[in-house]
Design an enzyme around this catalytic site. Structure first.
Site, mmCIF file in Angstrom:
data_model
loop_
_atom_site.group_PDB
_atom_site.id
_atom_site.type_symbol
_atom_site.label_atom_id
_atom_site.label_comp_id
_atom_site.label_asym_id
_atom_site.label_seq_id
_atom_site.Cartn_x
_atom_site.Cartn_y
_atom_site.Cartn_z
ATOM 1 N N ARG A 46 6.799 52.507 53.333
ATOM 2 C CA ARG A 46 6.861 51.487 52.273
ATOM 3 C C ARG A 46 5.587 51.446 51.442
ATOM 4 O O ARG A 46 5.617 51.072 50.285
ATOM 5 C CB ARG A 46 7.099 50.099 52.913
ATOM 6 C CG ARG A 46 8.435 49.962 53.582
ATOM 7 C CD ARG A 46 8.466 48.746 54.489
ATOM 8 N NE ARG A 46 7.433 48.822 55.524
ATOM 9 C CZ ARG A 46 7.177 47.872 56.408
ATOM 10 N NH1 ARG A 46 7.867 46.751 56.388
ATOM 11 N NH2 ARG A 46 6.240 48.032 57.315
ATOM 12 N N TYR A 154 11.705 52.899 76.938
ATOM 13 C CA TYR A 154 12.602 51.757 77.198
ATOM 14 C C TYR A 154 13.908 51.862 76.409
ATOM 15 O O TYR A 154 14.737 50.962 76.486
ATOM 16 C CB TYR A 154 11.881 50.416 77.041
ATOM 17 C CG TYR A 154 11.283 50.072 75.700
ATOM 18 C CD1 TYR A 154 12.054 49.970 74.550
ATOM 19 C CD2 TYR A 154 9.915 49.802 75.587
ATOM 20 C CE1 TYR A 154 11.507 49.621 73.326
ATOM 21 C CE2 TYR A 154 9.351 49.453 74.367
ATOM 22 C CZ TYR A 154 10.160 49.368 73.241
ATOM 23 O OH TYR A 154 9.611 49.035 72.038
#
Ligand code: HXC
Ligand code: NAP
Length: 291
Positions: A46, A154
């Site tokens: 961005r 995870y």
């Protein structure tokens, strides 16, 4: 040795590689190494000023060509613009590295619906937006290519306090394995890397703010008792996007020094037992024979 470049000098020569989130952290480390191996590089995120500064540094460091294109991966029009700009500059694109991510720690019950969505939108939908745009192009052009997704360990275990990220990365892992099969017939390989702790400002500011970094010293969670070095991740990623890994498809490679397994194995906590206690414990376990 692990912090040294691994592949031969021209391993990525002629390839054009797009790295989302390539202006900082691990994206910057991977991109820099791809350039050293002869690739053309496109970095997106961005913040255009961050990208332009990184691009200048990378070109000075490697002598390679870097195109910096502003792109919020949540916006399909901006993603299409990355593809078009990269094609105009380099003629083709061979590799997409989905590395852009957003994350922060929070008890889940404190999150607003928008907070949850913002992570899903960046990590899962952003990865989907980029993969779809590039994949459709490659299929239309009948061009072999490869996608590398940066997930986390995870993604397969889940994790408390980063639940939006765990859900999103789990989705990216499912995407990786699904497309590896579906798009294999087009010569498009799809793989993932699951890094353990690799210190970066972006991750540490959001996951270990203030003195949490000291209190929650990541290296103590790792059997090898150290955190990752950026070059070793760059080495693995370069191998996975190179033709040397041409038969690897649908794989997720963990690079975490054994961290997630240490947390998983039921008896791993016995590590805390001092060696002098093992004689006594052996006597006790032997003595339990037949009881
Ligand atoms: C609770 C929060 C919050 C926080 C933001 N929000 N931060 N809620 N706790 N700490 C809420 C906001 O209030 C808002 O909801 C919603 O989230 C969106 O916030 P914005 O600031 O408007 O979002 P945006 O500007 O899009 O920024 C996205 C971001 C930010 C994810 C929140 O942190 C970011 O730009 N991150 C990019 C870089 C990054 O995260 N890097 C780390 C990757 S590390 P409301 O309801 O108020 O509108 C990583 C490592 C994995 O993934 C494993 C490491 C071991
Ligand atoms: P980082 O420096 O914060 O990298 C994240 C990058 O994503 C930034 O460059 C950011 O740039 C970009 N980004 C965020 N939102 C975006 C959006 N909406 N559109 C486009 N780009 C966006 O953190 P990092 O540690 O290097 O993380 C890189 C990757 O590794 C992530 O996928 C992360 O989940 C993964 N990872 C890291 C670790 C670790 O220990 N560091 C461990 C496991 C996995 P802008 O702000 O300019 O957009």
């Amino acid at each position: 040795m692990y912090n040294q470049p691994m592949l031969k000098d021209d391993a990525l020569k002629g390839k054009t590689i797009v790295v989302t989130g390539g202006g900082t952290g691990l994206g910057k480390a991977m991109g820099t190494y791809f350039l050293k191996l002869g690739a053309n590089l496109v970095i997106t995120s961005r913040k255009l000023e961050v990208l332009q500064k990184t691009a200048q540094e990378m070109e000075a460091d490697t002598g390679g060509k870097v195109l910096a294109v502003q792109c919020d991966v949540r916006d399909n029009a901006q993603v299409e613009n990355v593809l078009a700009t990269a094609l105009a500059k380099f003629g083709s694109v061979d590799v997409l590295v989905n590395n852009a991510a957003g994350n922060f720690i929070s008890p889940t019950e404190r999150l607003s619906a928008n907070a949850f969505s913002s992570i899903i939108d960046i990590v899962l939908k952003g990865t989907v937006n980029c993969t779809l745009a590039f994949g459709k192009h490659w299929i239309k052009e009948k061009q072999p290519a490869s996608v590398l997704n940066i997930v986390t360990t995870y993604a397969f275990t889940g994790s408390a306090y980063v639940v939006p990220s765990a859900c999103a990365k789990g989705g990216v892992l499912a995407l990786t394995r699904s497309l590896a099969v579906e798009w294999g017939k087009y010569g498009i390989r799809t793989n993932a890397i699951a890094p353990g702790p690799f210190p970066t400002k972006g991750a540490w500011d959001r996951l270990l703010p203030g003195d949490l970094a000291e209190k929650f010293d990541f290296k103590n969670r790792v059997p090898l008792k150290r955190v990752g070095d950026h070059q070793e991740l760059a080495n693995l990623s370069a191998f996975l996007v190179s033709d040397f890994s041409n038969y690897i498809n649908g794989e997720v490679i963990t690079i975490d020094g054994g961290e997630w397994l240490q947390g998983a194995g039921q008896m791993n906590g016995l590590e805390a037992i001092p060696s002098e206690m093992w004689d006594m414990l052996e006597q006790m376990t032997r003595g339990a024979k037949g009881s």
